[in-house]
Motif scaffolding. Sequence first.
Motif, short mmCIF file in Angstrom:
data_model
loop_
_atom_site.label_atom_id
_atom_site.label_comp_id
_atom_site.label_asym_id
_atom_site.label_seq_id
_atom_site.Cartn_x
_atom_site.Cartn_y
_atom_site.Cartn_z
N MET A 36 0.84 -1.20 0.00
CA MET A 36 0.00 0.00 0.00
C MET A 36 0.88 1.25 0.00
SD MET A 36 -3.21 -1.05 2.48
CE MET A 36 -2.23 -1.20 3.96
N LYS A 37 0.42 2.29 -0.66
CA LYS A 37 1.20 3.52 -0.74
C LYS A 37 1.38 4.17 0.63
CE LYS A 37 0.18 4.94 -5.53
NZ LYS A 37 1.56 4.91 -6.04
N PHE A 38 0.40 3.96 1.52
CA PHE A 38 0.46 4.59 2.84
C PHE A 38 0.49 3.50 3.91
CE2 PHE A 38 -2.18 7.23 -0.02
CZ PHE A 38 -1.30 8.28 -0.19
N PRO A 39 1.63 3.31 4.60
CA PRO A 39 1.76 2.24 5.60
C PRO A 39 0.74 2.40 6.74
CG PRO A 39 3.90 3.18 5.03
CD PRO A 39 2.87 4.06 4.43
N LYS A 40 0.26 1.26 7.24
CA LYS A 40 -0.74 1.28 8.32
C LYS A 40 -0.24 2.05 9.53
CE LYS A 40 -2.94 -3.13 7.17
NZ LYS A 40 -3.30 -4.49 7.67
N LYS A 41 1.04 1.89 9.87
CA LYS A 41 1.58 2.52 11.08
C LYS A 41 1.59 4.04 10.99
CE LYS A 41 6.42 2.10 9.61
NZ LYS A 41 7.76 1.54 9.95
N GLU A 42 1.50 4.58 9.77
CA GLU A 42 1.53 6.03 9.60
C GLU A 42 0.14 6.64 9.42
OE1 GLU A 42 4.14 7.30 6.51
OE2 GLU A 42 5.78 6.00 7.12
N VAL A 43 -0.87 5.79 9.31
CA VAL A 43 -2.22 6.29 9.02
C VAL A 43 -3.17 5.91 10.14
CG1 VAL A 43 -4.14 6.23 7.40
CG2 VAL A 43 -1.79 6.17 6.54
N LYS A 44 -3.47 6.87 11.00
CA LYS A 44 -4.37 6.65 12.13
C LYS A 44 -5.69 7.40 11.98
CE LYS A 44 -1.15 4.24 14.11
NZ LYS A 44 -1.26 2.76 14.13
N SER B 45 -13.30 -1.78 1.49
CA SER B 45 -11.90 -2.10 1.22
C SER B 45 -10.97 -1.26 2.08
CB SER B 45 -11.59 -1.89 -0.27
OG SER B 45 -12.44 -2.67 -1.08
N LEU B 46 -11.30 0.01 2.22
CA LEU B 46 -10.47 0.92 3.02
C LEU B 46 -10.44 0.47 4.48
CD1 LEU B 46 -8.86 3.61 2.91
CD2 LEU B 46 -11.00 4.76 3.53
N MET C 263 -8.88 2.57 -5.04
CA MET C 263 -8.29 1.69 -4.03
C MET C 263 -7.14 0.88 -4.64
SD MET C 263 -10.08 2.40 -1.33
CE MET C 263 -10.27 4.08 -1.97
N THR C 264 -7.38 0.32 -5.82
CA THR C 264 -6.34 -0.46 -6.50
C THR C 264 -5.11 0.39 -6.77
OG1 THR C 264 -7.99 -1.90 -7.52
CG2 THR C 264 -5.82 -1.82 -8.56
N HIS C 265 -5.34 1.62 -7.22
CA HIS C 265 -4.23 2.54 -7.52
C HIS C 265 -3.38 2.80 -6.28
CE1 HIS C 265 -2.11 5.75 -9.60
NE2 HIS C 265 -2.37 6.56 -8.58
N LEU C 266 -4.02 2.80 -5.12
CA LEU C 266 -3.31 3.08 -3.87
C LEU C 266 -2.76 1.81 -3.22
CD1 LEU C 266 -5.73 5.75 -2.36
CD2 LEU C 266 -3.59 6.13 -3.61
N GLY C 267 -2.92 0.67 -3.91
CA GLY C 267 -2.40 -0.58 -3.38
C GLY C 267 -3.27 -1.19 -2.30
N ILE C 268 -4.52 -0.76 -2.21
CA ILE C 268 -5.46 -1.28 -1.21
C ILE C 268 -6.23 -2.45 -1.82
CG2 ILE C 268 -7.53 -0.74 0.14
CD1 ILE C 268 -6.48 2.16 0.29
#
Length: 334
Positions: free
Chosen positions: A1-9, A31-32, A150-155
């Motif tokens: 994913m373009k945005f790592p889980k640990k950085e997105v709260k 999906s998000l 979502m696909t574009h963002l790697g989700i």
Amino acid sequence: MKFPKKEVKKIGIFRALPLGDLLCSIPAMRSLRAAYPNAKIYFIGLPDTEAVIRRWSHYVDEFIAFPGYPGLPEQPFDEENFYCFLPKVQAIKFDLILQMQGNSNALNPLVKSFNSRYLAGFCKDIADENDCFLTYPGFGTETQRQLSLMTHLGIPRSGDGLEFPLFPADHQHLEQLRLPIEPGAYVCIHPGSKGSWKQWPSIYFACIANYCTDLGFKVLLTGSQHELHLARHVADLMKTKPIICAGKTTLGSLALLIRQAAAVISSATEIAQIATAFKTPSMMISMDNEPFRWGRSDQQLNRIIDWGSNPDFRIVHQEVVSLFGQLQLFHKSV
């Protein structure tokens, strides 16, 4: 994913559009949520859609009412409320804002003012943005267009099925109406639409309603209070007296009626989408130039007629006959 889980709260979804548009975005929101299960997700939308969005509380944690903005036609711009809204949004300190509305020139400058750490979404010209943006697709269903982001963002996609959650209050309200109906023994006909130019002629709805009563089904004419005059007009043109539910149901009790119906006939995209969510057989007469953007025709269960390209009542009638013939085959096989 373009945005790592640990950085997105904290995630904000911007999609200030009416009900039909919101229903199309549910698979992307699902999906998000699956990709960021621990993030707090906010939905920024039209004020009158708050109750609808709260049905998806398993995907969205908070709702923020959007007061409009110059260049966006969905609602008048409330300048006074906007200058209260903007500091409120900025104070949240979003890690990620998703602009999931479209490609209007006004949109991305607006969402950039929210001061999110990361910004992604649709755009008109990718040259004006970065690789977190996607040129808004001009093809496919609206659901697939939302999922393409979502696909574009790697989700990863969590399916493309629609949903419409029902609450106990929806069942209670429908029971209070004391309608003389049984599940599967009636057809919902919804003659209204959000724009008068998208309303199929009442005489045609009446003809289809007459066919349904000839098959032994009761006919329910549904709609909002503002569409009551249309329901009455259709009733006046029918051979037998229908049950007029327009103006009596809430959105939730209407959705429950749709779930329990033998079939649904309408020219309103949101009604067709609710029928699709419940796998209720349906026929949507599309009055715009994008019939398959707002619906998904499987040629068996949920059918779409492109009236704009071929305004021929005989085609609609043939499709309705085919639809009910398919229903009879289904009931014989179970």
